[in-house]
Write a protein that holds these residues in place. Structure first.
Motif, mmCIF file in Angstrom:
data_model
loop_
_atom_site.group_PDB
_atom_site.id
_atom_site.type_symbol
_atom_site.label_atom_id
_atom_site.label_comp_id
_atom_site.label_asym_id
_atom_site.label_seq_id
_atom_site.Cartn_x
_atom_site.Cartn_y
_atom_site.Cartn_z
ATOM 1 N N LYS A 142 0.848 -1.206 0.000
ATOM 2 C CA LYS A 142 0.000 0.000 0.000
ATOM 3 C C LYS A 142 0.879 1.251 0.000
ATOM 4 O O LYS A 142 0.563 2.246 -0.660
ATOM 5 C CB LYS A 142 -0.943 -0.008 1.196
ATOM 6 C CG LYS A 142 -2.045 -1.052 1.053
ATOM 7 C CD LYS A 142 -3.082 -0.920 2.135
ATOM 8 C CE LYS A 142 -4.214 -1.922 1.886
ATOM 9 N NZ LYS A 142 -5.158 -2.004 2.989
ATOM 10 N N ALA A 143 1.983 1.195 0.735
ATOM 11 C CA ALA A 143 2.892 2.345 0.786
ATOM 12 C C ALA A 143 3.525 2.571 -0.596
ATOM 13 O O ALA A 143 3.624 3.710 -1.077
ATOM 14 C CB ALA A 143 3.973 2.109 1.834
ATOM 15 N N SER A 170 2.178 -0.856 10.615
ATOM 16 C CA SER A 170 2.357 0.581 10.397
ATOM 17 C C SER A 170 3.838 0.922 10.249
ATOM 18 O O SER A 170 4.218 1.768 9.431
ATOM 19 C CB SER A 170 1.796 1.375 11.580
ATOM 20 O OG SER A 170 0.420 1.131 11.709
ATOM 21 N N ALA A 202 5.035 0.040 6.800
ATOM 22 C CA ALA A 202 4.543 1.008 5.804
ATOM 23 C C ALA A 202 5.361 2.295 5.856
ATOM 24 O O ALA A 202 5.803 2.813 4.824
ATOM 25 C CB ALA A 202 3.063 1.307 6.060
ATOM 26 N N ALA A 203 5.602 2.802 7.061
ATOM 27 C CA ALA A 203 6.340 4.068 7.189
ATOM 28 C C ALA A 203 7.782 3.906 6.705
ATOM 29 O O ALA A 203 8.319 4.778 6.001
ATOM 30 C CB ALA A 203 6.321 4.523 8.648
ATOM 31 N N LEU A 237 7.931 3.927 2.944
ATOM 32 C CA LEU A 237 7.876 5.291 2.385
ATOM 33 C C LEU A 237 9.269 5.926 2.452
ATOM 34 O O LEU A 237 9.735 6.548 1.483
ATOM 35 C CB LEU A 237 6.878 6.161 3.167
ATOM 36 C CG LEU A 237 5.395 5.774 3.090
ATOM 37 C CD1 LEU A 237 4.561 6.690 3.982
ATOM 38 C CD2 LEU A 237 4.871 5.831 1.654
ATOM 39 N N HIS A 282 1.784 11.515 4.121
ATOM 40 C CA HIS A 282 1.462 10.303 3.339
ATOM 41 C C HIS A 282 1.212 9.117 4.270
ATOM 42 O O HIS A 282 0.284 8.341 4.074
ATOM 43 C CB HIS A 282 2.602 9.967 2.375
ATOM 44 C CG HIS A 282 2.744 10.947 1.249
ATOM 45 N ND1 HIS A 282 1.678 11.388 0.503
ATOM 46 C CD2 HIS A 282 3.829 11.578 0.747
ATOM 47 C CE1 HIS A 282 2.097 12.249 -0.408
ATOM 48 N NE2 HIS A 282 3.404 12.389 -0.286
ATOM 49 N N ALA A 283 2.051 8.984 5.310
ATOM 50 C CA ALA A 283 1.928 7.840 6.229
ATOM 51 C C ALA A 283 0.571 7.855 6.924
ATOM 52 O O ALA A 283 -0.046 6.803 7.121
ATOM 53 C CB ALA A 283 3.055 7.875 7.258
ATOM 54 N N LEU A 286 -2.172 5.863 5.624
ATOM 55 C CA LEU A 286 -2.079 4.394 5.665
ATOM 56 C C LEU A 286 -2.479 3.805 7.018
ATOM 57 O O LEU A 286 -2.656 2.602 7.156
ATOM 58 C CB LEU A 286 -0.644 3.961 5.318
ATOM 59 C CG LEU A 286 -0.188 4.322 3.902
ATOM 60 C CD1 LEU A 286 1.315 4.133 3.752
ATOM 61 C CD2 LEU A 286 -0.932 3.467 2.870
ATOM 62 N N CYS A 291 0.713 5.248 11.916
ATOM 63 C CA CYS A 291 1.776 5.030 10.930
ATOM 64 C C CYS A 291 2.761 6.207 10.880
ATOM 65 O O CYS A 291 3.979 6.015 10.788
ATOM 66 C CB CYS A 291 1.109 4.814 9.571
ATOM 67 S SG CYS A 291 2.222 4.242 8.323
#
Ligand SMILES: C[C@@](CO)(OP(=O)(O)O)[C@H](O)COP(=O)(O)OP(=O)(O)OC[C@H]1O[C@@H](n2ccc(N)nc2=O)[C@H](O)[C@@H]1O
Ligand SMILES: Nc1ncnc2c1ncn2[C@@H]1O[C@H](COP(=O)(O)OP(=O)(O)O)[C@@H](O)[C@H]1O
Length: 299
Positions: free
Chosen positions: A94-95, A126, A129-130, A133, A152-153, A156, A160
């Motif tokens: 997703k990121a 989370s 995801a971070a 990015l 942006h985070a 998600l 995050c």
């Protein structure tokens, strides 16, 4: 193959590539919650809360390489603790998709080695995801500032954005409005146990009666750590412990073993204890499938 052997093989594989300068490797870490007050229910059904997110050294490993095979934009390989669901639902994907929409990124081959237990209140998804990015920003020179990465985070997951700066943080709102806190637990030993119990965050929230604490967590956290036991709560414990007594028993055991402070993290099911630097931590069996970590805090 044992988890440790798998990790060693995974890291050796990456090390070879690192030397050649072809890969980018990062280690997303977990967090714990120091205190968690659920203060009110909002008209949108979510809850306002206040908590302190604190980074801890339990880590996944995440790497990206250029993808040459096939015509897809990404390929995800996973090892370690299994995560249910399709690759496209994985937060690292997703990121990637989020930044791909903005920057039309080159295709990437993604390796994710999971060590952070899921459904534990440790924010492992989370964190991945971070860190994805941040990795993409660096690898493809996107020039995104920390503020922009946090923005942006936040799309998600609520917590995050914390992992972008990854420093002790006071969070309010739905857990997404941040301010830094001056706090260091460096040198304390951390003992964290996640029993083989799944707590649904949604169910845990539905059983809470929100209330405002007498004193804000921002003030409580400035008290000496040995006083936290009396003043700092995780509001989820009140509903989760009666439902899953085994979780509450882990917390009691931590105190029996001399923890200066012990608590459930987030909505559970992991429980941590903070111990003095010279404390001797025994081996205790919390069940065959329980995850147990002992280490030293480094921030
Ligand atoms: C409560 C915390 C504290 O750290 O728990 P942990 O996830 O760490 O256990 C987090 O903020 C959790 O955030 P997160 O895990 O992202 O929750 P989400 O998936 O967004 O939400 C799951 C469900 O919990 C409820 N929810 C979540 C956050 C919030 N502030 N109020 C809510 O009422 C909603 O019903 C939502 O559908
Ligand atoms: N990379 C990932 N790592 C862990 N969980 C993930 C990931 N991507 C998606 N998920 C999903 O996110 C959910 C929450 O996982 P996680 O953030 O690790 O736990 P918690 O909310 O308890 O801190 C899991 O149920 C899992 O299906």
């Amino acid at each position: 193959m044992s988890g440790a052997a798998l990790a060693a093989r995974f890291l050796f594989f990456n090390f070879q590539f690192l030397i050649l300068g072809l890969t980018m490797l990062t280690f997303p870490n977990a967090k714990i919650n120091l205190g968690l007050n659920i203060t009110e229910k909002r008209p949108d059904g979510y809850h306002n809360l206040e908590t302190i997110f604190y980074p801890i050294p339990i880590e996944d490993a995440l790497e990206i390489n250029p993808l040459h095979d096939g015509d897809g934009k990404y390929c995800l390989h996973q090892a370690g603790i299994e995560i249910a669901g399709e690759a496209e639902n994985n937060l690292v994907v997703k990121a990637y998709k989020l930044l791909d929409e903005l920057f039309d990124l080159p295709p990437v081959d993604i390796h994710l080695f999971k060590r952070i237990p899921s459904g534990a209140g440790l924010g492992g998804g989370s964190a991945d995801a971070a860190f994805m990015l941040k990795l993409l920003n660096e690898k493809f020179n996107l020039g995104l500032s920390l503020d922009k990465l946090e923005e942006h985070a936040a799309r998600l997951g609520a917590d995050c954005a914390f992992f972008i700066r990854n420093a002790p943080t006071y969070a309010e709102g739905i857990g997404n409005i941040f301010s830094p806190v001056s706090l260091s637990l460096k040198g304390y030993q951390l003992w964290l146990v996640k029993p083989d119990i799944f707590v649904s965050t949604r169910d845990a929230f539905s059983q809470i009666k929100p209330r405002r604490p007498q004193r804000s967590l921002k003030e409580t956290i400035q008290l000496p750590v040995k006083e936290w036991r009396e003043y700092m709560m995780n509001d989820f414990e009140e509903s989760v412990f009666p439902q899953f007594p085994a979780i509450g028993e882990i917390k009691e055991e931590m105190y029996r073993q001399g923890a200066v402070y012990a608590s459930m993290s987030g909505s559970g099911s992991s429980v941590y204890g903070l111990f003095a630097a010279d404390a001797v931590l025994p081996d205790i069996d919390f069940g065959k499938k329980a995850f147990s970590y002992k280490g030293r805090l480094n921030v």
